[in-house]
Design an enzyme around this catalytic site. Structure first.
Site, short mmCIF file in Angstrom:
data_model
loop_
_atom_site.label_atom_id
_atom_site.label_comp_id
_atom_site.label_asym_id
_atom_site.label_seq_id
_atom_site.Cartn_x
_atom_site.Cartn_y
_atom_site.Cartn_z
N LYS A 1 -17.49 22.31 39.59
CA LYS A 1 -18.71 22.29 40.40
C LYS A 1 -19.27 20.87 40.49
O LYS A 1 -19.29 20.14 39.48
CB LYS A 1 -19.74 23.24 39.77
N SER B 1 -26.86 31.54 39.88
CA SER B 1 -25.95 30.63 40.58
C SER B 1 -24.48 30.89 40.34
O SER B 1 -23.63 30.42 41.09
CB SER B 1 -26.28 29.18 40.23
N SER C 1 -25.81 28.63 43.42
CA SER C 1 -25.39 27.30 43.81
C SER C 1 -23.92 27.00 43.56
O SER C 1 -23.43 25.94 43.93
CB SER C 1 -26.25 26.26 43.08
#
Length: 495
Positions: free
Chosen positions: A80, A179, A155
């Site tokens: 990420k 997320s 996210s």
């Protein structure tokens, strides 16, 4: 899709170990999938193919020598873009870091490399992880693999899309208001939020806050457990990783492989909304339909929920503290380079007083204790993983649900942050499609410290439901997605 990149992480790792598949072959298959599919979805926003090829070559040499092989040996991984990677562009989705190249790995990235994982690239995220729609001014928006015109949530949206489309067998993620779980639900993969402190997180500025955690994402529960086992440790850099001096508490054997469990012995609570989350009628109906197919396998499955009164206010206040710590100076010094979600959180945080924070922390403790009482008569809780079916990626956030306005830009994440506030472990498990033909995620919530239990229940349900098209993990048809070139161009040209 039947290429090497579509193998589970567990099977790919087994084949690498017995020389039935080389790390180089697996990596090349993942690279080919990225090059074929990513133009349609924009998930793997920074790539590290050359260094990955060198790492794969070294991994194969280790196999040839007969070396002892670590748990993730030879497995490509997407990281990420909130987690720094040495020598590889890390933007945090912010124009302030558009050209940022870290000189060292984040602690968790370094541990994953030591476990044998090969970093293939960085996955897209909203700016500083603020918001559950994966779009930013640096890389544009990431589309849902089942319909690139729709949001993949966030996210950790880039990681979820990369997994769903076979770009990598495992990916990293992080979770504050869902997320990990929200994009897993939107994209048909598995996302696990561990107990705070189980996976060390030395980037958390408020070290004693249990809201933000780092965790694993994969296509199956076993793959997720494999990655979690490599992530978990008694790392003293994280003050929440409390342990017993002289003893190793967090060990791989506790999580992988998930032990079998008899579902018929479980007392299950079922709730469509925790009594307060603004859940769309379509989601409620889909949840009821899915449960109707398997709730009979439990000893008891009753409609019930812990008392979550006050959760919205607690999350709003305590979440804002992290934004003040991380982003106040950015908003003050370069407001034109900071997006609306981050600015809104900082501005909100500045409105709260010390008395407000004290009340929120007191309320959080009271909610936590009510949850502990609830779990005295229940083993797990089942809920939808998200409150709405995927919508257009152009919508920054759902401003209303079934015509009722949401109270904040993250209010639609209440199903997830109800769990965040009390620090319990939870997983999003893909359970077929909803009535709109989009993936549906089931959230499985465990008791305090019940990470292994959550994974065991998820693995058992996954196996039980895999044989029914109504509940099996859905797989996107990327040939359909790739024809949506007009939406792809819009995502990359601007927001």
């Amino acid at each position: 899709m039947t290429e090497a990149c579509d193998l589970t992480a567990v099977e790919a790792r087994r084949l690498i170990g017995v020389r039935g598949l080389s790390a180089a072959e697996l990596l090349q298959s993942c690279i080919a999938r990225i090059e074929a599919v990513d133009p349609a979805v924009n998930a793997m926003v920074t790539r590290d193919f050359e260094r990955a090829r060198a790492a794969a070559k070294a991994a194969d040499a280790a196999v040839a020598r007969g070396d002892a092989l670590p748990a993730l040996h030879g497995l490509p991984i997407g990281i990420k873009d909130l987690q720094p990677t040495e020598g590889l562009r890390t933007t945090f989705g912010s124009p302030l870091f558009a050209d940022h190249i870290p000189v060292a790995d984040d602690r968790i990235v370094a541990s994953l490399r030591r476990a044998g994982a090969i970093v293939i690239g960085k996955t897209n995220t909203p700016e500083f992880g603020a918001g559950a729609n994966t779009r930013n001014a640096v890389h544009g928006a990431t589309g849902n693999p089942f319909d690139p015109a729709k949001s993949c949530a966030g996210s950790s949206g880039g990681s979820a899309v990369a997994l769903a489309t076979g770009m990598a067998p495992i990916c990293s993620g992080s979770d504050t208001g869902g997320s990990l779980r929200n994009p897993a639900a939107f994209c048909g993969i598995v996302g696990f939020r561990p107990t705070p402190g189980l996976v060390p997180n030395d980037r958390r500025l408020h070290g004693w806050s249990g809201l933000p955690v780092v965790g694993p994402m994969a296509r199956t529960v076993a793959d997720t457990a494999l990655l979690l086992a490599a992530m978990a440790s008694d790392d003293a850099s994280d003050p929440l990783a409390t342990t017993v001096h002289g003893m190793t508490v967090r060990r791989a054997a506790g999580f992988y492989p998930p032990a079998r469990i008899d579902l018929s012995g479980l007392r299950v609570a079922v709730t469509p909304d925790f009594g307060f989350a603004p859940t769309e009628r379509l989601v409620r109906a889909t949840f009821a339909e899915k449960l109707g197919l398997f709730r009979h396998v439990f000893a008891r499955a009753e409609t019930a929920s812990p008392d979550c009164a006050g959760t919205d206010g607690v999350f709003e206040i305590l979440r804002s503290l992290g934004f003040l710590a991380a982003h106040l100076e950015k908003v003050r010094q370069t407001p034109e380079l900071v997006g609306p979600n981050v600015r809104a959180n900082v501005e909100e945080g500045l409105r709260y007083s010390a008395a407000d924070v004290a009340r929120a922390m007191t309320a959080q403790t009271a909610i936590y204790r009510r949850w502990q009482s609830f779990f005295q008569s229940h083993d797990i809780i089942l809920t939808p993983a998200i409150t709405v079916s995927p919508r257009s990626w152009r919508e920054l956030y759902p401003a209303d649900i079934d015509g009722v306005p949401t109270r904040t830009y993250f209010h639609w994440l209440a199903m997830a942050y109800a769990v965040t506030v009390v620090g319990h472990p939870a997983v999003s498990l893909p359970v077929g499609l909803d009535r709109n033909g989009m993936p549906f995620g089931l959230q499985i919530v465990g008791p305090r410290g019940g990470d292994a239990l959550v994974l065991r229940v998820a693995a058992e349900l996954e196996a039980l439901l895999a044989g029914d098209i109504r509940t099996a993990r859905p797989v996107p048809d990327m040939k359909v997605a790739d024809r949506r070139a007009d939406q792809r161009d819009a995502r990359l040209s601007g927001l």
